[in-house]
Design a protein around this motif. Structure first.
Motif, PDB file in Angstrom:
ATOM      1  N   ALA A  94       0.826  -1.205   0.000  1.00 48.63           N
ATOM      2  CA  ALA A  94       0.000   0.000   0.000  1.00 48.63           C
ATOM      3  C   ALA A  94       0.863   1.259   0.000  1.00 48.63           C
ATOM      4  N   ALA A  95       1.935   1.253   0.792  1.00 49.00           N
ATOM      5  CA  ALA A  95       2.832   2.412   0.848  1.00 49.00           C
ATOM      6  C   ALA A  95       3.512   2.644  -0.494  1.00 49.00           C
ATOM      7  N   HIS A  96       3.855   1.572  -1.180  1.00 47.09           N
ATOM      8  CA  HIS A  96       4.463   1.701  -2.507  1.00 47.09           C
ATOM      9  C   HIS A  96       3.481   2.345  -3.481  1.00 47.09           C
ATOM     10  N   GLN A  97       2.231   1.885  -3.481  1.00 52.35           N
ATOM     11  CA  GLN A  97       1.228   2.458  -4.369  1.00 52.35           C
ATOM     12  C   GLN A  97       0.989   3.933  -4.066  1.00 52.35           C
ATOM     13  N   VAL A  98       0.897   4.259  -2.778  1.00 49.64           N
ATOM     14  CA  VAL A  98       0.689   5.654  -2.389  1.00 49.64           C
ATOM     15  C   VAL A  98       1.882   6.509  -2.815  1.00 49.64           C
ATOM     16  N   SER A  99       3.087   6.006  -2.599  1.00 48.17           N
ATOM     17  CA  SER A  99       4.296   6.757  -2.958  1.00 48.17           C
ATOM     18  C   SER A  99       4.342   7.048  -4.455  1.00 48.17           C
ATOM     19  N   GLN A 100       4.002   6.060  -5.254  1.00 46.67           N
ATOM     20  CA  GLN A 100       4.005   6.248  -6.700  1.00 46.67           C
ATOM     21  C   GLN A 100       2.970   7.294  -7.126  1.00 46.67           C
ATOM     22  N   SER A 101       1.800   7.257  -6.536  1.00 44.14           N
ATOM     23  CA  SER A 101       0.759   8.225  -6.878  1.00 44.14           C
ATOM     24  C   SER A 101       1.132   9.637  -6.447  1.00 44.14           C
ATOM     25  N   LEU A 102       1.715   9.760  -5.249  1.00 44.55           N
ATOM     26  CA  LEU A 102       2.137  11.074  -4.779  1.00 44.55           C
ATOM     27  C   LEU A 102       3.239  11.644  -5.660  1.00 44.55           C
ATOM     28  N   ALA A 103       4.183  10.805  -6.036  1.00 49.82           N
ATOM     29  CA  ALA A 103       5.287  11.265  -6.883  1.00 49.82           C
ATOM     30  C   ALA A 103       4.782  11.733  -8.246  1.00 49.82           C
ATOM     31  N   ALA A 104       3.760  11.054  -8.757  1.00 49.85           N
ATOM     32  CA  ALA A 104       3.199  11.412 -10.063  1.00 49.85           C
ATOM     33  C   ALA A 104       2.251  12.606  -9.967  1.00 49.85           C
ATOM     34  N   GLY A 105       1.838  12.943  -8.745  1.00 47.59           N
ATOM     35  CA  GLY A 105       0.903  14.039  -8.565  1.00 47.59           C
ATOM     36  C   GLY A 105      -0.520  13.684  -8.949  1.00 47.59           C
ATOM     37  N   ASP A 106      -0.805  12.398  -9.067  1.00 44.38           N
ATOM     38  CA  ASP A 106      -2.129  11.912  -9.452  1.00 44.38           C
ATOM     39  C   ASP A 106      -2.661  11.008  -8.338  1.00 44.38           C
ATOM     40  N   LEU A 107      -3.611  11.502  -7.577  1.00 46.38           N
ATOM     41  CA  LEU A 107      -4.107  10.772  -6.415  1.00 46.38           C
ATOM     42  C   LEU A 107      -5.377   9.983  -6.706  1.00 46.38           C
ATOM     43  N   ILE A 110      -5.545   6.307  -5.591  1.00 44.53           N
ATOM     44  CA  ILE A 110      -5.472   5.951  -4.162  1.00 44.53           C
ATOM     45  C   ILE A 110      -6.579   6.608  -3.343  1.00 44.53           C
ATOM     46  N   GLU A 111      -7.530   7.244  -3.999  1.00 42.13           N
ATOM     47  CA  GLU A 111      -8.578   7.952  -3.249  1.00 42.13           C
ATOM     48  C   GLU A 111      -9.351   7.002  -2.345  1.00 42.13           C
ATOM     49  N   ASP A 112      -9.620   5.790  -2.825  1.00 41.01           N
ATOM     50  CA  ASP A 112     -10.366   4.825  -2.016  1.00 41.01           C
ATOM     51  C   ASP A 112      -9.509   4.199  -0.915  1.00 41.01           C
ATOM     52  N   SER A 113      -8.195   4.383  -0.985  1.00 37.79           N
ATOM     53  CA  SER A 113      -7.289   3.811   0.017  1.00 37.79           C
ATOM     54  C   SER A 113      -7.080   4.737   1.199  1.00 37.79           C
ATOM     55  N   LEU A 114      -7.526   5.986   1.079  1.00 38.91           N
ATOM     56  CA  LEU A 114      -7.373   6.986   2.132  1.00 38.91           C
ATOM     57  C   LEU A 114      -8.747   7.399   2.649  1.00 38.91           C
ATOM     58  N   CYS A 118      -8.083  12.395   5.317  1.00 39.19           N
ATOM     59  CA  CYS A 118      -6.687  12.190   4.945  1.00 39.19           C
ATOM     60  C   CYS A 118      -6.455  12.574   3.488  1.00 39.19           C
ATOM     61  N   PHE A 119      -7.354  12.141   2.619  1.00 36.19           N
ATOM     62  CA  PHE A 119      -7.211  12.444   1.189  1.00 36.19           C
ATOM     63  C   PHE A 119      -7.235  13.944   0.939  1.00 36.19           C
ATOM     64  N   SER A 120      -8.163  14.639   1.585  1.00 30.36           N
ATOM     65  CA  SER A 120      -8.279  16.086   1.398  1.00 30.36           C
ATOM     66  C   SER A 120      -7.030  16.813   1.871  1.00 30.36           C
ATOM     67  N   LEU A 230      -0.601   9.911   7.180  1.00 35.01           N
ATOM     68  CA  LEU A 230       0.654   9.503   6.551  1.00 35.01           C
ATOM     69  C   LEU A 230       1.604  10.685   6.471  1.00 35.01           C
ATOM     70  N   ASN A 231       2.877  10.366   6.477  1.00 36.33           N
ATOM     71  CA  ASN A 231       3.919  11.372   6.353  1.00 36.33           C
ATOM     72  C   ASN A 231       5.209  10.725   5.895  1.00 36.33           C
ATOM     73  N   TYR A 232       6.064  11.538   5.297  1.00 40.00           N
ATOM     74  CA  TYR A 232       7.417  11.144   4.917  1.00 40.00           C
ATOM     75  C   TYR A 232       8.362  12.218   5.467  1.00 40.00           C
ATOM     76  N   TYR A 233       9.556  11.803   5.859  1.00 42.38           N
ATOM     77  CA  TYR A 233      10.556  12.801   6.216  1.00 42.38           C
ATOM     78  C   TYR A 233      11.953  12.206   6.073  1.00 42.38           C
ATOM     79  N   LYS A 234      12.929  13.093   5.860  1.00 40.29           N
ATOM     80  CA  LYS A 234      14.326  12.681   5.793  1.00 40.29           C
ATOM     81  C   LYS A 234      14.924  12.753   7.202  1.00 40.29           C
ATOM     82  N   VAL A 235      15.711  11.768   7.567  1.00 40.06           N
ATOM     83  CA  VAL A 235      16.224  11.739   8.936  1.00 40.06           C
ATOM     84  C   VAL A 235      17.175  12.898   9.220  1.00 40.06           C
ATOM     85  N   LEU A 236      17.808  13.443   8.187  1.00 36.41           N
ATOM     86  CA  LEU A 236      18.772  14.517   8.408  1.00 36.41           C
ATOM     87  C   LEU A 236      18.253  15.884   7.991  1.00 36.41           C
ATOM     88  N   GLN A 237      16.990  15.966   7.563  1.00 35.50           N
ATOM     89  CA  GLN A 237      16.511  17.268   7.129  1.00 35.50           C
ATOM     90  C   GLN A 237      16.322  18.177   8.346  1.00 35.50           C
TER      91      GLN A 237
END
Length: 238
Positions: A94-107, A110-114, A118-120, A230-237
């Protein structure tokens, strides 16, 4: 030579925290130049998608409690097929699918997965990302490692509904570590663990994924796991 490379991989595992099972055989690129940056770029910072605590390391107390709840409450009363291992595997997909959609800017995929909230929220905040910041979310399955169920939470209503049934929901917070194109980076650096570590640090270090899933197990309710945070972050940012 084989033993030296094997030792380098072991050392790299200690430095990066990446599970050694993610290492696979790859063809070395023609140019053996280890990527790096002279200056940390703001485009490598992943902005916040939602207000959600930054979780990184597991807690022993949570791990013990998770197994207890799965064995004594979830399987006997909610879902006889639930296992932590299976949940981890499905959460990674699921995280892989969400990551791919977020990167593409097309949600749309994954609308039904959130959950609606959360989706909004994610849609609104993702619109503020630059293209390079979105590209940092373009993670493949092999890039995602060291994933685990961080915490199980069970919520039950204090009062029954009109039919005498009590509402019951389960939340599972899931954490993973990732690094975009990690195996390619190892090849580019010739398997040298210190070079790989420096290159990773120049790009903000590991990317940490924090996902929270929820499922309604109330009587006469058909539901599946959806993501409510959900969230993403870099450990050194910064």
């Amino acid at each position: 030579m084989k033993s030296i490379l094997h030792q380098n991989v072991k050392n790299l595992t200690k430095l990066s925290g990446v599970n050694p099972s993610t290492f696979k055989r790859h063809t070395l690129p023609s140019v053996m130049t280890c990527r790096g940056y002279n200056q940390y770029s703001s485009d490598l910072i992943i902005p916040e998608l939602m207000e959600f605590p930054q979780l990184y390391m597991p807690k022993i107390t949570n791990l013990i409690r998770n197994r207890y709840l799965a064995a004594t409450l979830i399987r006997p009363y909610f879902d006889k097929d639930f296992t932590i291992g299976q949940f981890n595997s499905e959460a990674k997909l699921a995280a892989h699918q969400v990551s791919q959609s977020l990167a593409a800017g097309d949600l749309s995929a994954i609308e039904d997965s959130l959950t609606p909230t959360c989706f909004s929220t994610v849609s609104k905040n993702l619109s503020l990302f630059s293209m390079k910041q979105r590209a940092e979310l373009d993670l493949q399955l092999d890039d995602i490692s060291n994933h685990y169920l961080y915490q199980i939470g069970i919520m039950m209503d204090d009062q029954p509904d009109e039919f005498g049934n009590y509402g019951r929901q389960v939340e599972c917070t899931w954490v993973a570590q990732a690094f975009k194109d990690f195996l390619s980076l190892v090849d580019e650096c010739g398997g040298n663990p210190m070079d790989v570590k420096r290159a990773m640090d120049a790009q903000g270090g590991l990317t940490v994924l924090n996902f929270r899933f929820i499922r309604d197990y109330s009587k006469n309710v058909e539901d599946s796991w959806t993501i409510n945070a959900l969230n993403y972050y870099k450990v050194l940012q910064p």
